[in-house]
Design a protein around this motif. Structure first.
Motif, mmCIF file in Angstrom:
data_model
loop_
_atom_site.group_PDB
_atom_site.id
_atom_site.type_symbol
_atom_site.label_atom_id
_atom_site.label_comp_id
_atom_site.label_asym_id
_atom_site.label_seq_id
_atom_site.Cartn_x
_atom_site.Cartn_y
_atom_site.Cartn_z
ATOM 1 N N CYS B 17 0.899 -1.347 0.174
ATOM 2 C CA CYS B 17 0.477 -0.400 -0.170
ATOM 3 C C CYS B 17 1.101 1.256 0.502
ATOM 4 N N LYS B 18 1.867 0.839 0.737
ATOM 5 C CA LYS B 18 2.783 3.005 1.350
ATOM 6 C C LYS B 18 3.436 2.454 -0.129
ATOM 7 N N TRP B 19 3.989 1.506 -1.189
ATOM 8 C CA TRP B 19 4.383 1.541 -2.335
ATOM 9 C C TRP B 19 3.680 2.704 -3.416
ATOM 10 N N TYR B 20 2.927 1.288 -3.140
ATOM 11 C CA TYR B 20 1.336 2.246 -4.512
ATOM 12 C C TYR B 20 1.485 3.741 -4.091
ATOM 13 N N PHE B 21 0.887 4.337 -2.921
ATOM 14 C CA PHE B 21 0.937 5.827 -2.544
ATOM 15 C C PHE B 21 2.278 6.541 -2.893
ATOM 16 N N ILE B 102 -12.884 -10.852 -3.577
ATOM 17 C CA ILE B 102 -11.830 -9.297 -4.179
ATOM 18 C C ILE B 102 -11.840 -9.202 -5.641
ATOM 19 N N VAL B 103 -12.302 -10.091 -6.391
ATOM 20 C CA VAL B 103 -12.665 -10.150 -7.683
ATOM 21 C C VAL B 103 -14.057 -9.415 -8.005
ATOM 22 N N GLU B 104 -15.355 -10.171 -6.548
ATOM 23 C CA GLU B 104 -16.442 -9.491 -7.004
ATOM 24 C C GLU B 104 -16.585 -8.592 -6.582
ATOM 25 N N LYS B 105 -15.466 -7.763 -6.300
ATOM 26 C CA LYS B 105 -15.632 -6.285 -4.827
ATOM 27 C C LYS B 105 -14.967 -5.105 -5.757
ATOM 28 N N ALA B 106 -14.107 -5.814 -6.757
ATOM 29 C CA ALA B 106 -13.605 -5.493 -7.427
ATOM 30 C C ALA B 106 -14.512 -4.772 -8.771
ATOM 31 N N GLY B 107 -15.660 -6.224 -9.066
ATOM 32 C CA GLY B 107 -16.661 -5.920 -9.949
ATOM 33 C C GLY B 107 -17.370 -5.229 -10.362
ATOM 34 N N GLN B 108 -17.912 -4.789 -8.346
ATOM 35 C CA GLN B 108 -18.819 -4.192 -8.131
ATOM 36 C C GLN B 108 -18.611 -2.684 -7.549
ATOM 37 N N LEU B 109 -17.147 -2.853 -7.097
ATOM 38 C CA LEU B 109 -16.555 -0.759 -7.468
ATOM 39 C C LEU B 109 -16.279 -0.666 -9.104
ATOM 40 N N GLY B 110 -16.322 -1.285 -9.860
ATOM 41 C CA GLY B 110 -16.454 -0.918 -11.133
ATOM 42 C C GLY B 110 -14.683 -0.817 -10.910
ATOM 43 N N VAL B 111 -13.102 -1.029 -10.709
ATOM 44 C CA VAL B 111 -12.120 -0.482 -10.420
ATOM 45 C C VAL B 111 -11.454 -0.676 -11.737
ATOM 46 N N ASP B 112 -10.574 -0.442 -12.333
ATOM 47 C CA ASP B 112 -9.842 -0.062 -13.503
ATOM 48 C C ASP B 112 -8.225 -1.364 -13.288
ATOM 49 N N VAL B 113 -8.017 -1.061 -12.060
ATOM 50 C CA VAL B 113 -6.782 -2.185 -11.441
ATOM 51 C C VAL B 113 -6.828 -2.660 -9.768
ATOM 52 N N ILE B 114 -6.490 -4.078 -9.621
ATOM 53 C CA ILE B 114 -6.310 -4.782 -8.752
ATOM 54 C C ILE B 114 -4.603 -4.256 -8.189
ATOM 55 N N VAL B 115 -4.824 -3.898 -6.943
ATOM 56 C CA VAL B 115 -3.631 -4.117 -6.646
ATOM 57 C C VAL B 115 -2.578 -5.010 -5.355
ATOM 58 N N PRO B 143 -6.461 -5.391 -15.114
ATOM 59 C CA PRO B 143 -4.904 -5.203 -14.856
ATOM 60 C C PRO B 143 -4.792 -5.573 -13.317
ATOM 61 N N VAL B 144 -3.768 -6.345 -13.455
ATOM 62 C CA VAL B 144 -3.401 -6.464 -11.780
ATOM 63 C C VAL B 144 -1.972 -6.545 -11.612
ATOM 64 N N LEU B 145 -1.790 -5.624 -10.523
ATOM 65 C CA LEU B 145 -0.259 -5.297 -9.955
ATOM 66 C C LEU B 145 -0.004 -6.286 -8.150
ATOM 67 N N VAL B 146 0.740 -6.889 -9.139
ATOM 68 C CA VAL B 146 1.627 -7.564 -7.902
ATOM 69 C C VAL B 146 2.343 -7.659 -7.712
ATOM 70 N N CYS B 147 2.702 -6.630 -5.942
ATOM 71 C CA CYS B 147 3.867 -6.311 -4.957
ATOM 72 C C CYS B 147 4.366 -7.257 -4.403
ATOM 73 N N HIS B 148 5.691 -7.538 -4.352
ATOM 74 C CA HIS B 148 6.407 -8.437 -4.552
ATOM 75 C C HIS B 148 7.212 -7.702 -3.486
ATOM 76 N N ASN B 149 7.925 -8.235 -2.148
ATOM 77 C CA ASN B 149 8.468 -7.309 -1.280
ATOM 78 C C ASN B 149 9.935 -6.773 -1.690
#
Lengths: 149, 149
Positions: B17-21, B102-115, B143-149
Motif C-alpha cells: 500500500c505504501k509503495w503504491y502511494f 476481492i474479484v467480486e468487490k472489484a467488479g462491484q466498484l468498477g475498478v480499473d486495476v487491482i493492487v 490489470p493486476v499489479l502484484v507487489c513482491h516485497n
C-alpha cells in the motif's frame, strides 16, 4: 522509478505499453522497453535431391526475423520519443527463453517495476496467462503489472 | 483511474500500500483499500454427544473479530490520511474465499486495476505467490499489479 515494459510483437504488448503510459507513468520515470525474442526455427537439413545444408534458407529466415525485430524496435523508440519519456529500448534475439531473460535484465538494470501483457504471441490459448508472464510474475522480486487484453 | 488495493493484516500488504502511494498514485485516482475478513468460527462444544453453544465464548469471539476489523480499518485510514485524492477503506466480513471476494468487490466498484501483495498472512511458504494473489491474477479480467516485497 525505473520501469521495464516487456513486449513482443503482439497487440496485447502494445496495449500494455499504452496502458502504462496512460495510467501509471510519472514524469521522471525511466522506461526500458525490452523484447527478448526467441531465435526463429531454423531448418537443419534440406533434402532437394541429395542432402544439403540450407545456408541460403537460414540466411533468409534470419534476415526476415531481424528486420521484423528492428521495425518493432523503431516503432517503440518513436513511441517513447513522442511521449517525451526518459527511455531505453533493449531488443535482443537469443536462444534462451524470454522469461529468464527478462528477469536477468530486471536485475542487471535495477528495474523497480515490470509491466507486461497476460499473454503474447504464444500459441497455447487455453491458459489464462501465457508462459512468459507466468514465469515473470512468479520469479520477479519487484512489483509486476499484468495487463489482460 | 479507480484502484482497488487488496490488503490483509500482514506487513507485506502495508508495504504494498505504501509503495503504491509513493510511486504510482495520482491525486485524480480513486482508491479503495479493501480487506476480506474471514467470518469467525463460532465455537461450540459437545457434551456427551450433544452440541452446546457457549454464549459467552461466542460473544467473545465476535467482539474479538470486530476489534480486529476496526484495528485494520484504522490502520489503513491512518496510513492514507495525508494522501491526496478520494480514498476509501473497507474491511468486510464475508464467507467464501478472499480471492473471489476481492474479484467480486472489484467488479462491484468498477475498478480499473487491482493492487495486491504477493503473499499475506498465509502459512504455506513454499510457494512464491500466495493463494489469494494467485487467484486474483487468474480470475480478475482486469490489470493486476502484484507487489513482491
Amino acid at each position: 522509478m525505473k520501469v521495464l515494459i516487456a513486449v513482443d510483437g503482439s497487440e496485447i504488448a502494445q496495449k500494455a505499453f499504452n496502458y502504462y503510459f496512460e495510467n501509471f507513468h510519472r514524469e521522471g520515470n525511466e522506461v526500458l522497453v525490452c523484447y527478448r525474442s526467441e531465435q526463429p526455427d531454423l531448418p537443419t537439413i534440406m533434402f532437394t535431391g541429395g542432402a544439403s545444408f540450407p545456408a541460403e534458407e537460414i540466411a533468409k529466415i534470419m534476415t526476415e526475423h531481424n528486420k521484423k525485430v528492428n521495425d518493432m524496435e523503431n516503432q517503440y523508440v518513436m513511441a517513447c520519443k513522442n511521449l517525451k519519456a526518459k527511455y531505453k529500448v533493449l531488443f535482443e534475439t537469443s536462444a534462451g527463453r524470454p522469461g529468464p531473460g527478462i528477469i536477468k535484465l530486471v536485475e542487471k538494470e535495477c528495474v523497480e517495476m515490470i509491466v507486461m501483457g497476460t499473454r503474447g504471441l504464444g500459441v497455447i490459448k487455453r491458459t489464462v496467462m501465457g508462459s512468459v508472464s507466468n514465469y515473470v510474475v512468479h520469479h520477479a522480486k519487484v512489483p509486476v503489472l499484468i495487463c489482460p487484453n | 483511474m479507480k484502484v482497488l488495493i487488496a490488503v490483509d493484516a500482514s506487513a507485506g500488504a502495508e508495504k504494498c500500500c505504501k509503495w503504491y502511494f509513493e510511486t504510482i498514485h495520482k491525486p485524480e485516482n480513486e482508491v479503495y483499500i479493501f480487506s476480506h475478513a474471514k467470518k469467525p468460527d463460532i465455537p461450540n462444544s459437545a457434551f456427551g454427544g450433544v452440541a452446546v453453544l457457549l454464549a459467552e465464548e461466542v460473544q467473545r469471539t465476535i467482539i474479538e473479530h470486530d476489534c480486529a476489523v476496526k484495528e485494520l480499518e484504522d490502520k489503513y485510514i491512518e496510513l492514507t490520511k495525508n494522501e491526496p485524492g478520494k480514498i476509501t477503506v473497507t474491511v468486510e466480513t464475508r464467507g467464501g474465499s478472499p480471492g473471489s471476494s476481492i474479484v467480486e468487490k472489484a467488479g462491484q466498484l468498477g475498478v480499473d486495476v487491482i493492487v495486491t501483495g504477493s503473499r499475506g498472512l498465509g502459512t504455506v511458504r513454499r510457494t512464491i505467490l500466495g493463494s489469494v494473489s494467485d487467484y486474483v491474477l487468474h480470475h480478475a479480467k482486469l490489470p493486476v499489479l502484484v507487489c513482491h516485497n
